[in-house]
Write an enzyme that holds these catalytic residues in place. Structure first.
Site, PDB file in Angstrom:
ATOM      1  NE  ARG A  58      10.166  56.742  20.983  1.00 51.51           N
ATOM      2  CZ  ARG A  58       8.719  56.872  21.088  1.00 51.51           C
ATOM      3  NH1 ARG A  58       8.158  57.899  20.963  1.00 51.51           N
ATOM      4  NH2 ARG A  58       8.068  55.516  21.461  1.00 51.51           N
ATOM      5  CE  LYS A 103      33.172  57.963  17.360  1.00 44.04           C
ATOM      6  NZ  LYS A 103      34.713  57.338  17.649  1.00 44.04           N
ATOM      7  CD  GLU A 152      41.902  62.165  22.356  1.00 48.20           C
ATOM      8  OE1 GLU A 152      42.081  61.917  21.319  1.00 48.20           O
ATOM      9  OE2 GLU A 152      41.364  61.410  23.202  1.00 48.20           O
ATOM     10  CE  LYS A 207      35.796  64.291  16.815  1.00 42.08           C
ATOM     11  NZ  LYS A 207      35.931  64.076  18.149  1.00 42.08           N
ATOM     12  CD  GLU A 224      34.350  55.636  14.471  1.00 47.03           C
ATOM     13  OE1 GLU A 224      34.260  56.669  15.310  1.00 47.03           O
ATOM     14  OE2 GLU A 224      34.847  54.590  14.878  1.00 47.03           O
ATOM     15  NE  ARG A 255      33.576  60.742  14.613  1.00 45.19           N
ATOM     16  CZ  ARG A 255      32.358  61.560  15.305  1.00 45.19           C
ATOM     17  NH1 ARG A 255      31.296  61.500  14.644  1.00 45.19           N
ATOM     18  NH2 ARG A 255      32.580  61.937  16.359  1.00 45.19           N
ATOM     19  CG  ASN A 290      38.499  55.418  16.719  1.00 40.20           C
ATOM     20  OD1 ASN A 290      38.114  56.144  17.849  1.00 40.20           O
ATOM     21  ND2 ASN A 290      37.594  54.965  15.958  1.00 40.20           N
ATOM     22  CG  HIS A 312      41.144  56.586  20.824  1.00 39.73           C
ATOM     23  ND1 HIS A 312      42.024  57.488  20.335  1.00 39.73           N
ATOM     24  CD2 HIS A 312      40.532  57.218  21.622  1.00 39.73           C
ATOM     25  CE1 HIS A 312      41.912  58.681  20.868  1.00 39.73           C
ATOM     26  NE2 HIS A 312      40.775  58.606  21.645  1.00 39.73           N
ATOM     27  CG  HIS A 359      39.244  52.437  23.956  1.00 34.09           C
ATOM     28  ND1 HIS A 359      38.210  52.595  23.006  1.00 34.09           N
ATOM     29  CD2 HIS A 359      39.041  53.710  24.530  1.00 34.09           C
ATOM     30  CE1 HIS A 359      37.585  53.433  22.640  1.00 34.09           C
ATOM     31  NE2 HIS A 359      38.238  54.277  23.608  1.00 34.09           N
ATOM     32  CG  HIS A 400      40.441  59.186  26.788  1.00 31.32           C
ATOM     33  ND1 HIS A 400      40.214  57.736  26.555  1.00 31.32           N
ATOM     34  CD2 HIS A 400      40.107  59.980  25.867  1.00 31.32           C
ATOM     35  CE1 HIS A 400      40.034  57.764  25.238  1.00 31.32           C
ATOM     36  NE2 HIS A 400      39.917  59.142  24.643  1.00 31.32           N
TER      37      HIS A 400
END
Lengths: 349, 349
Positions: A112, A134, A176, A214, A224, A228, A232, A235, A239, A252
């Protein structure tokens, strides 16, 4: 009757990002460094000279986005169980975004949650992936679809590791950086239009500006739910490109570069961006030989693939579109016609 | 140079636990009910009469602790992916602790976290497991070793479901009720010594007192860095018993009952508990035919098994020991001799 669980409280997950030569790191606990074969070969000695732990384990995975999966995750967890890691033990992610995301996710679910530290070794992970918490893995349905928001305890960014980075991977990191500049910082974008990032001082400035951007955005919106999502940019399209090409054809950052070009086309169509601004962004990407086009096999199919994306709600797709340079809009009411019109421009003939 | 990520902020994960007949529940999103074959057979219709969703899916798993594993977790996640659940979708855990823990964990990692609601159907999950946000799965190394702290959005406790609960499972729930009373509430313990819990009013009072105790403790210490660990009274021993018996011989609450008896022996040995108090606790457990002994195959081996337990730090085991009735101590400096002496009392001859 109702019983209330009061869980309103001040939570402090703050941490420092050190941009400098890696300092001496000493831990009085069990530590596992998670890395890949390539990074280990190039930089393990550099790290180990500075790293001291009560017990040290090194978990070496295969290199590549295709290994960011359940199997690698289990490899990490198995090692921790075998060596009886407990809640006071520590993980160190030593590699690029793939290693960082998997290590962070393993740390988040092992017993946990245990602490982890990021030591990113690629430009992409230094300027983006290592910061903000993330974490996750890919599966056959897409990228990062299993994961958690889980912050590291510290991030150490050392430009030393970039010396061995292949040109193509360096460029993927620049994508990026361009993303941060276009969405939040016009002045930084102008710097990127002319600066030579092979110069170490320029590179450090670019890293710092990216990390600051960032950090600011994540501080405002960790989970997000709002601003935030603007990170993306590129993205949403990227993706789908990665999924369609099996995460193999493009790095990426490369698919993000193409994704930004697609998003820009849509932004121009909707009157948010001028053609001149669109050209300037494309020109910066081309300076680093980043790809700016992808032959979409089928526009309708590409469109349908948006709907599994985490950023879409039940019926709407969220597009992140630049409003000029240095500003960004999150738009969820773009008509299917407008999107398809853009996708058809990229459709394979 | 350092860049700081400021993530100090007020987080409100508060939620209500409703102890009453299940209200009408209406959701404007995709909803998946996760349950098991037994609960579905007995109570699906009761739930569905009150549950309304935009799209409703029912995921039916096998019943039993042995199915609280990676495979069941993947069954849940696969369904969500297949039906394109997204961040605004909802999971409902409808069953006992196993269903609740797995559903909560699935919710925590699907697309980095979606909402879930608990509708516990066993006494054990109503008084303990459904409240507090501990989620997870078991693996070959032990119980709940993979998981997350992830709070539900709401918990609905309806005593209706207990009418069909087998006597043995009911008793297993009583074990956790006894745990709450011994550790935090002497008056509640006295009530349990005489009250007949087959009477509905008495049962409701016991549920409410347990949930209130749990809510209070979790509000003070969500992530179990301090006082919440006291709720593991009986569990440190109990987890090893479950592991050694393959999670099959005893229900969770039964092994906790034995674990409390073992912890009490240790507490008596250390002068924290009188023999008279020890007898009173045992007598309450026996009122519900709970097991109070287990033939330990090998005391040394049992001792070693503590060290993978999440509650142990690198070299110390944390024991949760009652100090009288209604008070509790978390002790991490018990000598190996004292522990072994107690374990040997239970060793198989």
């Amino acid at each position: 009757m109702k019983v209330s669980i009061e869980l309103k409280k001040v939570v402090d997950n703050s941490y420092d990002i050190t941009i400098d030569t890696l300092p001496e790191l000493t831990y009085e606990t069990k530590v596992a460094v998670v890395t890949n074969t390539k990074v280990a070969g190039l930089h393990a000695e550099y790290l180990l000279r500075r790293l001291h732990a009560k017990e040290l384990y090194i978990i070496t995975l295969q290199d590549g986005e295709e290994y960011k999966n359940q199997e690698s995750l289990e490899t990490i967890l198995e090692t921790l169980f075998n060596h009886k890691f407990n809640r006071s033990s520590l993980l160190i992610a030593f590699g690029g975004g793939v290693i960082g995301d998997m290590t962070g996710f393993a740390a988040s679910i092992y017993q946990r949650g245990i602490d982890f530290v990021q030591i990113p070794t690629t430009l992409l992970s230094q300027v983006d992936a290592s910061v903000g918490g993330k974490t996750g893995i890919n599966n056959k349905y897409g990228k990062n679809l299993i994961g958690a928001f889980y912050q590291p305890k510290a991030v150490y960014i050392d430009a030393h590791f970039l010396k061995t980075l292949p040109k193509r991977e360096f460029a993927a990191g620049v994508a990026e950086i361009v993303k941060m500049a276009v969405t939040f910082n016009a002045e930084f974008f102008e710097f990127l239009e002319t600066a030579d990032l092979s110069d170490e001082e320029n590179l450090k400035r670019a890293i710092r500006s990216s990390v600051e951007t960032k950090a600011r955005v994540v501080s405002m919106d960790e989970k997000e739910k709002g601003v935030r999502a603007a990170l993306n940019y590129g993205h949403t399209f990227g993706h789908v490109i990665e999924m369609q090409t099996g995460y193999k054809k493009f790095l990426h950052g490369e698919s993000v570069a193409i994704g930004m070009v697609m998003a820009n086309r849509l932004a121009v169509r909707l009157g948010l961006l001028t053609q001149e601004q669109e050209q300037r962004i494309k020109a910066v990407l081309e300076r680093y030989d980043l790809p700016t086009t992808y032959a979409i096999p089928d526009a309708e199919e590409f469109y349908e693939a948006f709907f599994l994306d985490k950023k879409s709600t039940d019926t709407k797709i969220k597009f992140i579109l630049p409003r000029g340079i240095g500003n960004v809009e999150i738009v969820d009411d773009v008509s299917k016609e407008d999107v398809l019109a853009v996708l058809r421009e990229f459709e394979a003939k």
